[in-house]
Write a protein that holds these residues in place. Sequence first.
Motif, PDB file in Angstrom:
ATOM      1  N   ALA A  42       0.839  -1.191   0.000  1.00 19.23           N
ATOM      2  CA  ALA A  42       0.000   0.000   0.000  1.00 19.23           C
ATOM      3  C   ALA A  42       0.879   1.248   0.000  1.00 19.23           C
ATOM      4  CB  ALA A  42      -0.895   0.000   1.232  1.00 19.23           C
ATOM      5  N   ALA A  43       0.535   2.243  -0.828  1.00 11.53           N
ATOM      6  CA  ALA A  43       1.365   3.426  -1.004  1.00 11.53           C
ATOM      7  C   ALA A  43       1.399   4.280   0.257  1.00 11.53           C
ATOM      8  CB  ALA A  43       0.840   4.250  -2.181  1.00 11.53           C
ATOM      9  N   GLU A  44       2.587   4.867   0.511  1.00  9.73           N
ATOM     10  CA  GLU A  44       2.690   5.858   1.573  1.00  9.73           C
ATOM     11  C   GLU A  44       1.970   7.118   1.119  1.00  9.73           C
ATOM     12  OE1 GLU A  44       6.894   6.278   3.005  1.00  9.73           O
ATOM     13  OE2 GLU A  44       7.211   4.771   1.440  1.00  9.73           O
ATOM     14  N   SER A  45       1.442   7.843   2.074  1.00  6.23           N
ATOM     15  CA  SER A  45       0.816   9.119   1.769  1.00  6.23           C
ATOM     16  C   SER A  45       1.882  10.202   1.880  1.00  6.23           C
ATOM     17  CB  SER A  45      -0.326   9.405   2.744  1.00  6.23           C
ATOM     18  OG  SER A  45      -0.937  10.643   2.447  1.00  6.23           O
ATOM     19  N   LEU A  46       2.187  10.857   0.769  1.00 12.43           N
ATOM     20  CA  LEU A  46       3.249  11.851   0.725  1.00 12.43           C
ATOM     21  C   LEU A  46       2.671  13.243   0.493  1.00 12.43           C
ATOM     22  CD1 LEU A  46       5.793   9.941  -1.563  1.00 12.43           C
ATOM     23  CD2 LEU A  46       5.729  10.005   0.944  1.00 12.43           C
ATOM     24  N   ARG A  47       2.907  14.137   1.437  1.00 10.95           N
ATOM     25  CA  ARG A  47       2.510  15.538   1.301  1.00 10.95           C
ATOM     26  C   ARG A  47       3.734  16.331   0.864  1.00 10.95           C
ATOM     27  NH1 ARG A  47       0.579  15.779   7.369  1.00 10.95           N
ATOM     28  NH2 ARG A  47       2.449  14.461   7.408  1.00 10.95           N
ATOM     29  N   PHE A  48       3.611  17.025  -0.267  1.00  8.13           N
ATOM     30  CA  PHE A  48       4.717  17.731  -0.899  1.00  8.13           C
ATOM     31  C   PHE A  48       4.456  19.232  -0.771  1.00  8.13           C
ATOM     32  CE2 PHE A  48       6.913  18.354  -5.331  1.00  8.13           C
ATOM     33  CZ  PHE A  48       7.957  19.024  -4.719  1.00  8.13           C
ATOM     34  N   VAL A  49       5.132  19.878   0.191  1.00  8.98           N
ATOM     35  CA  VAL A  49       4.904  21.301   0.414  1.00  8.98           C
ATOM     36  C   VAL A  49       5.807  22.095  -0.522  1.00  8.98           C
ATOM     37  CG1 VAL A  49       6.562  21.482   2.329  1.00  8.98           C
ATOM     38  CG2 VAL A  49       4.680  23.088   2.183  1.00  8.98           C
ATOM     39  N   THR A  62       3.243  20.936  -8.464  1.00 12.88           N
ATOM     40  CA  THR A  62       1.970  20.309  -8.804  1.00 12.88           C
ATOM     41  C   THR A  62       2.107  19.406 -10.027  1.00 12.88           C
ATOM     42  OG1 THR A  62       0.709  22.153  -7.862  1.00 12.88           O
ATOM     43  CG2 THR A  62      -0.431  20.744  -9.442  1.00 12.88           C
ATOM     44  N   VAL A  63       2.858  19.878 -11.031  1.00 15.76           N
ATOM     45  CA  VAL A  63       3.122  19.064 -12.226  1.00 15.76           C
ATOM     46  C   VAL A  63       3.855  17.778 -11.846  1.00 15.76           C
ATOM     47  CG1 VAL A  63       4.432  18.954 -14.392  1.00 15.76           C
ATOM     48  CG2 VAL A  63       3.091  20.996 -13.842  1.00 15.76           C
ATOM     49  N   LEU A  64       4.880  17.908 -11.006  1.00 12.49           N
ATOM     50  CA  LEU A  64       5.663  16.745 -10.588  1.00 12.49           C
ATOM     51  C   LEU A  64       4.809  15.750  -9.808  1.00 12.49           C
ATOM     52  CD1 LEU A  64       8.956  18.489  -9.367  1.00 12.49           C
ATOM     53  CD2 LEU A  64       8.552  17.376 -11.568  1.00 12.49           C
ATOM     54  N   ALA A  65       4.005  16.263  -8.888  1.00 15.51           N
ATOM     55  CA  ALA A  65       3.173  15.391  -8.056  1.00 15.51           C
ATOM     56  C   ALA A  65       2.128  14.657  -8.899  1.00 15.51           C
ATOM     57  CB  ALA A  65       2.496  16.204  -6.955  1.00 15.51           C
ATOM     58  N   ASN A  66       1.499  15.371  -9.808  1.00 12.25           N
ATOM     59  CA  ASN A  66       0.467  14.736 -10.631  1.00 12.25           C
ATOM     60  C   ASN A  66       1.049  13.641 -11.523  1.00 12.25           C
ATOM     61  OD1 ASN A  66      -1.527  16.368  -9.581  1.00 12.25           O
ATOM     62  ND2 ASN A  66      -1.497  17.834 -11.258  1.00 12.25           N
ATOM     63  N   TYR A  67       2.228  13.892 -12.092  1.00 13.17           N
ATOM     64  CA  TYR A  67       2.836  12.866 -12.944  1.00 13.17           C
ATOM     65  C   TYR A  67       3.218  11.645 -12.119  1.00 13.17           C
ATOM     66  CZ  TYR A  67       5.537  10.628 -16.603  1.00 13.17           C
ATOM     67  OH  TYR A  67       5.991   9.711 -17.534  1.00 13.17           O
ATOM     68  N   ALA A  68       3.779  11.856 -10.940  1.00 10.98           N
ATOM     69  CA  ALA A  68       4.172  10.735 -10.081  1.00 10.98           C
ATOM     70  C   ALA A  68       2.965   9.920  -9.642  1.00 10.98           C
ATOM     71  CB  ALA A  68       4.922  11.255  -8.858  1.00 10.98           C
ATOM     72  N   ASN A  71       1.578   8.022 -12.917  1.00 13.65           N
ATOM     73  CA  ASN A  71       2.442   7.108 -13.645  1.00 13.65           C
ATOM     74  C   ASN A  71       3.280   6.181 -12.775  1.00 13.65           C
ATOM     75  OD1 ASN A  71       2.305   8.074 -16.689  1.00 13.65           O
ATOM     76  ND2 ASN A  71       2.294   9.901 -15.410  1.00 13.65           N
ATOM     77  N   GLU A  72       3.459   6.531 -11.498  1.00 12.39           N
ATOM     78  CA  GLU A  72       4.205   5.672 -10.590  1.00 12.39           C
ATOM     79  C   GLU A  72       3.328   5.129  -9.464  1.00 12.39           C
ATOM     80  OE1 GLU A  72       7.268   4.458 -10.598  1.00 12.39           O
ATOM     81  OE2 GLU A  72       7.762   5.369 -12.533  1.00 12.39           O
ATOM     82  N   GLY A  73       2.051   5.518  -9.464  1.00 13.17           N
ATOM     83  CA  GLY A  73       1.132   5.021  -8.448  1.00 13.17           C
ATOM     84  C   GLY A  73       1.392   5.563  -7.054  1.00 13.17           C
ATOM     85  N   LEU A  74       2.137   6.663  -6.945  1.00 12.18           N
ATOM     86  CA  LEU A  74       2.414   7.243  -5.639  1.00 12.18           C
ATOM     87  C   LEU A  74       1.202   8.011  -5.125  1.00 12.18           C
ATOM     88  CD1 LEU A  74       6.047   8.617  -6.108  1.00 12.18           C
ATOM     89  CD2 LEU A  74       5.343   6.591  -4.823  1.00 12.18           C
ATOM     90  N   ASP A  75       0.974   7.919  -3.834  1.00 10.00           N
ATOM     91  CA  ASP A  75      -0.066   8.708  -3.180  1.00 10.00           C
ATOM     92  C   ASP A  75       0.577  10.007  -2.738  1.00 10.00           C
ATOM     93  OD1 ASP A  75      -2.132   9.760  -1.743  1.00 10.00           O
ATOM     94  OD2 ASP A  75      -2.153   8.226  -0.175  1.00 10.00           O
ATOM     95  N   ILE A  76       0.615  10.989  -3.633  1.00  6.39           N
ATOM     96  CA  ILE A  76       1.348  12.230  -3.393  1.00  6.39           C
ATOM     97  C   ILE A  76       0.490  13.431  -3.743  1.00  6.39           C
ATOM     98  CG2 ILE A  76       2.423  11.995  -5.676  1.00  6.39           C
ATOM     99  CD1 ILE A  76       4.858  13.492  -4.562  1.00  6.39           C
ATOM    100  N   THR A  77       0.541  14.456  -2.908  1.00  9.91           N
ATOM    101  CA  THR A  77      -0.254  15.658  -3.110  1.00  9.91           C
ATOM    102  C   THR A  77       0.625  16.882  -2.930  1.00  9.91           C
ATOM    103  OG1 THR A  77      -2.209  14.558  -2.197  1.00  9.91           O
ATOM    104  CG2 THR A  77      -2.279  16.957  -2.358  1.00  9.91           C
ATOM    105  N   ALA A  78       0.603  17.798  -3.904  1.00  7.08           N
ATOM    106  CA  ALA A  78       1.334  19.057  -3.785  1.00  7.08           C
ATOM    107  C   ALA A  78       0.505  20.041  -2.972  1.00  7.08           C
ATOM    108  CB  ALA A  78       1.635  19.629  -5.164  1.00  7.08           C
TER     109      ALA A  78
END
Length: 336
Positions: A42-49, A62-68, A71-78
């Motif tokens: 299960a993906a880690e939840s990553l908050r990207f400030v 935001t561009v980096l987070a959305n692509y990740a 395309n990489e299945g990361l749970d990441i939010t800018a």
Amino acid sequence: MKLKKFLVAAVATAAAAVLALSLAGCGGSGEKKPEGGSTTPAAESLRFVTGGESGTYYAFGTVLANYAANNEGLDITALSGNGSQANVQALQDGDAELAFCQSDVLAYAYEGTNLFEGAGYSDFSIVAALYNEQVQIVTCDPKIKTVADLKGKTVSIGAAGSGVYFNAIDVLGAYDLTEKDIDAVYQDFADSADSLKDGKIDAAFIVAGAPTTAITDLSTSKTAYLVALDEEHVQKLLASSPYYAADTIKAGTYKGQEADVTTVAVQAVVIANDSVSEDAIYSFVKSIFDGAEAQADAHAKYAELSLEGASSVTSVPYHAGAAKYFAEQKIEVATK
């Protein structure tokens, strides 16, 4: 009759236990099955400030987070942020796992100096350096041709305690000048440009990716000049402060700029809390470079990304996940 009911209940309980074990073995506990049929943790939840919503950090982040994520299945939010110092604090307080930060500020945090005097924080690592933010010294006086010429002049060196202030002190120091050798004023970019227009100051330090709006606007109403650093003093500064990088502001960046201008730059760097897994950081770094190829027009800063630049930070160690990616590209970086 009671014995019969007991036996029935026991059989039912055993069957339920077998079913639970079967589901666990098929990924029913703590795993998810993505498209394609394979199973991954299960993906880690990553908050990207990042930065303010009108700035480059937020837009590119935001561009980096959305692509990740896509395309990489990361749970990441800018998330929007309040600049480098506040972003480091967010990692320290557990309010984010990833952050944008200038290379000088992250060095201050790691070493407990300047902005972080007496309050250092070192439980973070480098993910990748993405692009440069140039130290720009602007003047409307054509007689000011070198940093040495600033001695005795009225110079804006950034808001008191800001990152720009420390950049200015570093550059002046490379020329054996101190804050006392100039008539220092402490203004932000817009106020510095207005003061130059009105003739209230002789020069100003502005640290941002070129072209910078404040200088662009100034050069449309007055003749503005950028003060270059010479190679000897650039090397002196790099030796004492490894969070800088040599850089060039190309001719034509600003109206009337006829020649390239040599300077130094701090780097816009992504950092991560040390608690983030190696797999997550590896996937994120991979997505940064994959995205630069797959969607180069999604943001202009992709054009400035390079493996050499991304792996060039020496003041703070790299995260193990980032090191794994760079090792695959035949580049070795220092880790903790």
